[in-house]
Design an enzyme around this catalytic site. Sequence first.
Site, PDB file in Angstrom:
ATOM      1  N   ARG A   1       2.928  -9.111   2.541  1.00  0.00           N
ATOM      2  CA  ARG A   1       4.131  -8.467   3.062  1.00  0.00           C
ATOM      3  C   ARG A   1       4.792  -9.367   4.111  1.00  0.00           C
ATOM      4  O   ARG A   1       4.149 -10.212   4.730  1.00  0.00           O
ATOM      5  CB  ARG A   1       3.784  -7.121   3.705  1.00  0.00           C
TER       6      ARG A   1
ATOM      7  N   LYS B   1       3.513   0.110   0.171  1.00  0.00           N
ATOM      8  CA  LYS B   1       3.605   0.305   1.613  1.00  0.00           C
ATOM      9  C   LYS B   1       4.959   0.872   2.036  1.00  0.00           C
ATOM     10  O   LYS B   1       5.045   1.546   3.076  1.00  0.00           O
ATOM     11  CB  LYS B   1       3.328  -1.012   2.341  1.00  0.00           C
TER      12      LYS B   1
ATOM     13  N   HIS C   1      -3.828   5.754   7.615  1.00  0.00           N
ATOM     14  CA  HIS C   1      -4.158   4.511   6.921  1.00  0.00           C
ATOM     15  C   HIS C   1      -5.677   4.391   6.919  1.00  0.00           C
ATOM     16  O   HIS C   1      -6.274   3.763   7.791  1.00  0.00           O
ATOM     17  CB  HIS C   1      -3.504   3.332   7.647  1.00  0.00           C
TER      18      HIS C   1
ATOM     19  N   SER D   1      -7.417  -4.908   7.886  1.00  0.00           N
ATOM     20  CA  SER D   1      -7.877  -5.803   6.834  1.00  0.00           C
ATOM     21  C   SER D   1      -9.073  -6.629   7.311  1.00  0.00           C
ATOM     22  O   SER D   1      -9.076  -7.169   8.411  1.00  0.00           O
ATOM     23  CB  SER D   1      -6.732  -6.742   6.425  1.00  0.00           C
TER      24      SER D   1
ATOM     25  N   LYS E   1     -13.197  -1.494   5.135  1.00  0.00           N
ATOM     26  CA  LYS E   1     -12.760  -0.134   4.800  1.00  0.00           C
ATOM     27  C   LYS E   1     -12.971   0.181   3.313  1.00  0.00           C
ATOM     28  O   LYS E   1     -13.544   1.221   2.962  1.00  0.00           O
ATOM     29  CB  LYS E   1     -11.276   0.004   5.174  1.00  0.00           C
ATOM     30  N   THR E   2     -12.495  -0.712   2.444  1.00  0.00           N
ATOM     31  CA  THR E   2     -12.630  -0.486   1.001  1.00  0.00           C
ATOM     32  C   THR E   2     -14.088  -0.594   0.567  1.00  0.00           C
ATOM     33  O   THR E   2     -14.588   0.222  -0.214  1.00  0.00           O
ATOM     34  CB  THR E   2     -11.766  -1.490   0.228  1.00  0.00           C
TER      35      THR E   2
ATOM     36  N   ASP F   1      -7.187   3.919   0.799  1.00  0.00           N
ATOM     37  CA  ASP F   1      -6.194   3.342   1.704  1.00  0.00           C
ATOM     38  C   ASP F   1      -5.265   4.333   2.415  1.00  0.00           C
ATOM     39  O   ASP F   1      -4.975   4.142   3.589  1.00  0.00           O
ATOM     40  CB  ASP F   1      -5.328   2.350   0.926  1.00  0.00           C
TER      41      ASP F   1
ATOM     42  N   ARG G   1      -5.646  -9.939  -4.484  1.00  0.00           N
ATOM     43  CA  ARG G   1      -5.715  -8.476  -4.590  1.00  0.00           C
ATOM     44  C   ARG G   1      -5.910  -8.051  -6.041  1.00  0.00           C
ATOM     45  O   ARG G   1      -5.613  -8.788  -6.971  1.00  0.00           O
ATOM     46  CB  ARG G   1      -4.411  -7.859  -4.084  1.00  0.00           C
TER      47      ARG G   1
END
Length: 525
Positions: free
Chosen positions: A63, A204, A224, A242, A246-247, A261, A331
């Site tokens: 982004r 996003k 988030h 990031s 988390k994932t 997410d 990704r």
Amino acid sequence: MEALLVPPVAFASDRSWLRLPTDVHLLEDLAPDDLVAEILANGEGQLADTGALVCQTGRFTGRTPKDRYIVRDAQTTDTIDWGDVNQPFCADAFDQLEERMLASLSGRKVYTRYARAGALPEYSVRLRIITTLAWHNLFSYNMFLRPDATEPTNGPVDFTIIVDPAFTASPAIDGTRNANFTILNLSKGVILIGGTGYAGEIKKSVFSALNYSLPLQHGVLPMHCAANSGKDGDTALFFGLSGTGKTTLSADPTRHLIGDDEHGWADNGPDEPAIFNFEGGCYAKVINLTRENEPEIYDAIGPGAILENIRFVPGTNTVNYADGSVTENTRCSYPIDHIRNARQPAVGPAPKHIFFLSADAFGVLPPLSRLTSQQALDFFLLGYTAKVAGTEQGVSSPTATFSPCFGAAFLPLPARQYATLLKQRIEQYGTQVWLVNTGWKGGGFGVGKRMALSHTRAMIQAALTGALDDVPFGQHAEFGLSIPKRCPGVPMELLNPIDTWQYKGMYTAAARRLANAFAEKLKEI
């Protein structure tokens, strides 16, 4: 629940379609297999030996937050937290740019998709996505909720998203900073994305819109975070920037994945779903992905999945996950049902546990801390992690990074408004909040070692199962945090970080510096 600081507002929901040029070659709601055929025929991607598509995003591999704008008008002028994150854009300039963008579609192939965001129907937002690339349309199929057979695909929508990487703005004429842009018109219900092929801008931008509408209209807390649930239905949330895990940590084979997410927390009854996924898919980082460390994600990458900016092993169509030559931000998007133990529908009751994940590169935060509601509010506002040397140009030593609410780049409203909602929720539902350091021990980056994933998993498992309920806790001197004195599956010397440092005085000095940085940052928010 206390009233919000700003009144609810009405959002456009009758702008179901835009006047496209009559000579547009329109392809509507194609099935995934048909989109894959389009992608291959258009030369937009290649097939890996797993059946997944490999696509390139072009110049932008992430982004560009400084090129994101929100239209400032009568509805938004007094509600948006204007500044470097939420940059204002002129309504008239938006209309002109929109017309030129639509006109540029003349004679071209255009893909459209009807979708939803929000797994609880009462808070669901209807979307119409218009893309010029077939793989962006498949990305939208993967990432948003797919309507069932009874749901009309031509009805009114709340937001229309138009995405065209080939269309560029003229900064002198349009008022943008660069040729690429993402512009949200929250009153009109239109989002324009141009000049960039990075698909993450699509998801996003919708998240940003929900972060505006859901608190104002429904008192829903947008978050988030990742979420999963146990066999008994207990929900856990995982917040983190990031690189904090988390994932990885939410994709637990012993629990059901709700989402990785974006979620909402509604003020529903104790026996009603309160946590709901905004999305219908996952968008996982895959740099250095292995089946050994992340089997659920690894095995999800099959037909229908899209890998971005990945390279193949030379001479083959086998993906080389270790290749970061294009970007470290490689990704993969895939529908959430590619995860074997995904929960459907993607909802759950109010969480019993929340985990704030921080990759502390200074090596001073405890690996696990139990937070009071006030500490939870403070760490939520901080959204702390640390960048390490080599992750960004110019970063030569650990650097503290703060992103309020663990998602400042997507928050149109003031950070304390979201934090107030969180504090109300955790006190109302008795949710226990934990701080987890997935970063370093025994010293900072370059001296200490990264926390073992197995130990982090063991600590989270202990918290979830109640194994820490009867364990004595001590208080950390510099941070005032409660840390367990023992934890199943974790060596006792790891629990208090000072015990992992060779020189205790150096640890104390480093911890005080970070604690002071926390205090100074909180004064700014």
